[in-house]
Enzyme design. Sequence first.
Site, mmCIF file in Angstrom:
data_model
loop_
_atom_site.group_PDB
_atom_site.id
_atom_site.type_symbol
_atom_site.label_atom_id
_atom_site.label_comp_id
_atom_site.label_asym_id
_atom_site.label_seq_id
_atom_site.Cartn_x
_atom_site.Cartn_y
_atom_site.Cartn_z
ATOM 1 N N HIS A 83 1.261 -9.594 -1.389
ATOM 2 C CA HIS A 83 1.756 -9.083 -2.669
ATOM 3 C C HIS A 83 1.121 -9.791 -3.859
ATOM 4 O O HIS A 83 1.093 -9.250 -4.964
ATOM 5 C CB HIS A 83 3.292 -9.100 -2.736
ATOM 6 C CG HIS A 83 3.931 -10.432 -2.923
ATOM 7 N ND1 HIS A 83 4.478 -11.174 -1.887
ATOM 8 C CD2 HIS A 83 4.148 -11.172 -4.040
ATOM 9 C CE1 HIS A 83 5.004 -12.281 -2.357
ATOM 10 N NE2 HIS A 83 4.821 -12.304 -3.668
ATOM 11 N N ASP A 218 2.937 -10.916 5.206
ATOM 12 C CA ASP A 218 2.636 -10.919 3.767
ATOM 13 C C ASP A 218 1.528 -11.935 3.453
ATOM 14 O O ASP A 218 1.784 -13.005 2.912
ATOM 15 C CB ASP A 218 3.914 -11.244 2.980
ATOM 16 C CG ASP A 218 3.777 -10.934 1.497
ATOM 17 O OD1 ASP A 218 2.647 -10.674 1.044
ATOM 18 O OD2 ASP A 218 4.797 -10.967 0.789
ATOM 19 N N SER A 647 5.326 -17.849 -4.352
ATOM 20 C CA SER A 647 4.696 -16.871 -3.477
ATOM 21 C C SER A 647 3.269 -17.312 -3.169
ATOM 22 O O SER A 647 2.485 -17.584 -4.079
ATOM 23 C CB SER A 647 4.668 -15.497 -4.145
ATOM 24 O OG SER A 647 5.957 -14.957 -4.219
#
Length: 712
Positions: A83, A218, A647
């Site tokens: 992402h 991810d 992240s």
Amino acid sequence: MTKKILLSVFLLPAAMAFAQQYGGMWIPTELNEKEMKDLGMKISAKDIFNPQKPSIKDAVVQFNGGCTAEIISPKGLLLTNHHCGYGQIQAHSTVQNDLLSNGFWAKNMTGELPNPGVKVDFIVDIKEVTYQVLEGTDNLTEPELTKKINNNIEVYKNSQKIESYQSILVKPMYYGNKYYAYTIETYKDIRLVGAPPQSIGKFGSDTDNWVWPRHTGDFSMFRIYADKNNKPAEFSKDNVPYVPKHYLPVSIKDKNENDFTFVFGFPGKTTEYLPAVAVEKIMKDIDPARIAVRDVALKTLDEKMRVDSETRIKYASKYASVANYWKKWIGEVEGLKKSNAVEKKVMYEGSLVAKNPEIKSTLDQLNKFYNDQAPYALNNAYYTEVVKNAETLKLAGDYYDFVTAVEAGRMDEKELAKLKTKLSSFYKDYSAELDSRVTAKLLALYANKTAPQFLPAGFNKFKDENANIPVVEEMSKNSIITGRTAVNGAALTADIEKGFSNQDKLIRTLKKDPVYQLYVSMKETYMKTADPQYTSLQAKIDALQKKFMAQQMETDKERKFFPDANSTLRVTYGKVKGSAPRDAVSYGYQTHLAGVMEKYVPGDYEFDVPKKLIDLYNKKDFGIYKDKTGDVPVGFTATNHTTGGNSGSPALDANGNLVGLNFDRQWEGTMSDINYDPRFSRNIMVDTKYILFIIEKFADSKWLVDEMKVIK
């Protein structure tokens, strides 16, 4: 209430209660090495951050100003979340060559794809500069205080000798009670190396976002390139892979519950030290308003994206961005309630006042200011979310700023070029027809949820959502902002340069534009009825919050304070751990590939699975990547205190080896930005075994694994 809250803390395992009662996002030059080693760390604090010699910090970068990434090979191979690289993957995608759906894997370095504008930042050094920044500020009040601080910062920065590719960033900590200087080194040639299809990298999509158990791969891979002297350089075919000072060995050893782990990255923003009244306003007013706006926008976009591939690709990145915090805020509200955050804050404030009665005056003032600000803060939440998520109004805002700047004589050629670039990029992924429906529905929400004194005259006509749709569609069709009507002989969506060729005519046309006029009426009403009061009270709150922070640190000698996250490099540590967030619900700490197959729904945009992955699973062709269960681990949770910006952060083991890639938090614990609770707060990571399994077995890209130092 008091006994119940205290008991929940005392019943925690002793080591965790001591180490993580309040969580922690620690400045890497100020680590509590003893506490970390008591929890199981084998390396030293100097191994983590050392400005004098290679250390783990030399393998950790801020990725494109928002996420974190880490170097995992001696050839500058970079790992971050799918992402985090989503925008770059999307930029290389077309309907004919859909890298989002199909994935991308360079076969060698010559096939790696450049990404203009993408950069990574290394932190070379960190120094506390509180004395230099606050020198001469005693007894100063605003605005002189801010001017003096800014001047002192510039004096300090100008006194430092740095390279042309370096910069210095000075950041306040503890609400301005301390300041730190960061020496930053920026690399600008970053190339896409590989990314799994979104059926792996985004598996579970919005349904599973912020949720555990999780089965998302991810991750995406980039590479840093440098000039022939290993220094930062703009993109060039002559550039070569960057040789790092340090890169992370990748461990594929099995994980066990209570294993020590730490996360090293750039957390974005937390507000752990707010007073109880502020937390209550967030929980009851602000978050619900934001959720309501995004709920409408997302549902409207989703209806179109599900049936139209071009729209799905065009809006994929934006939809994910809007949905991300929508769901986070929902979890935050529930978590604040469940963890009794307001009651705990009230208790803590009472204990502080008992030790230092002067704090009562500070809290009384904070309570008054927050209550006075409440109606304006609520309008601020609705207004900012509406004009952000109704893209047509957002565009109108850009043109409003352009007109204002031209009329004030502030629009030079450089600023105009930046605006044109911004608009061209925006229009590429904009559908005027679709957004007219979003805008119509959000105008109805705003009209119904906003107190009358904050609405423009005649705005009640927008209260009926169904009636709005044809009205706003007609406005959209007659607007140059949407590109559905031409100006200077061109649609702005198709030819920005021609549209701006006659600025006087453009401005005259804009002022008659129905969308522009609608935006101006909303903007000017907000700026008159809400913004001055909101901003004035916020300035008073900020000044008192700085005082309250100082009082907390001076009064509570037993608590070790860490500064709120502010996108600077931090270390958080904890243990691999499952959770029991609700009655009769218990989560293990590890998920496996079998769980992917359990969730598999053929053809579903969230839970479809590539045939090759199914084949690998059915054949049990896992190579060296299966664990003691005989399956491939996919994700795991731990008690590390993370937030947005973490992240892509490396999750490291006791020896500093990469064991996972941080990408999310457990929904029940998203309130940890405001109130960390060790019972519920869990970060979610992709297991390195799954990452390498996908690279080698699924993508047939073992050449990338061969670059790495794999710890078996």
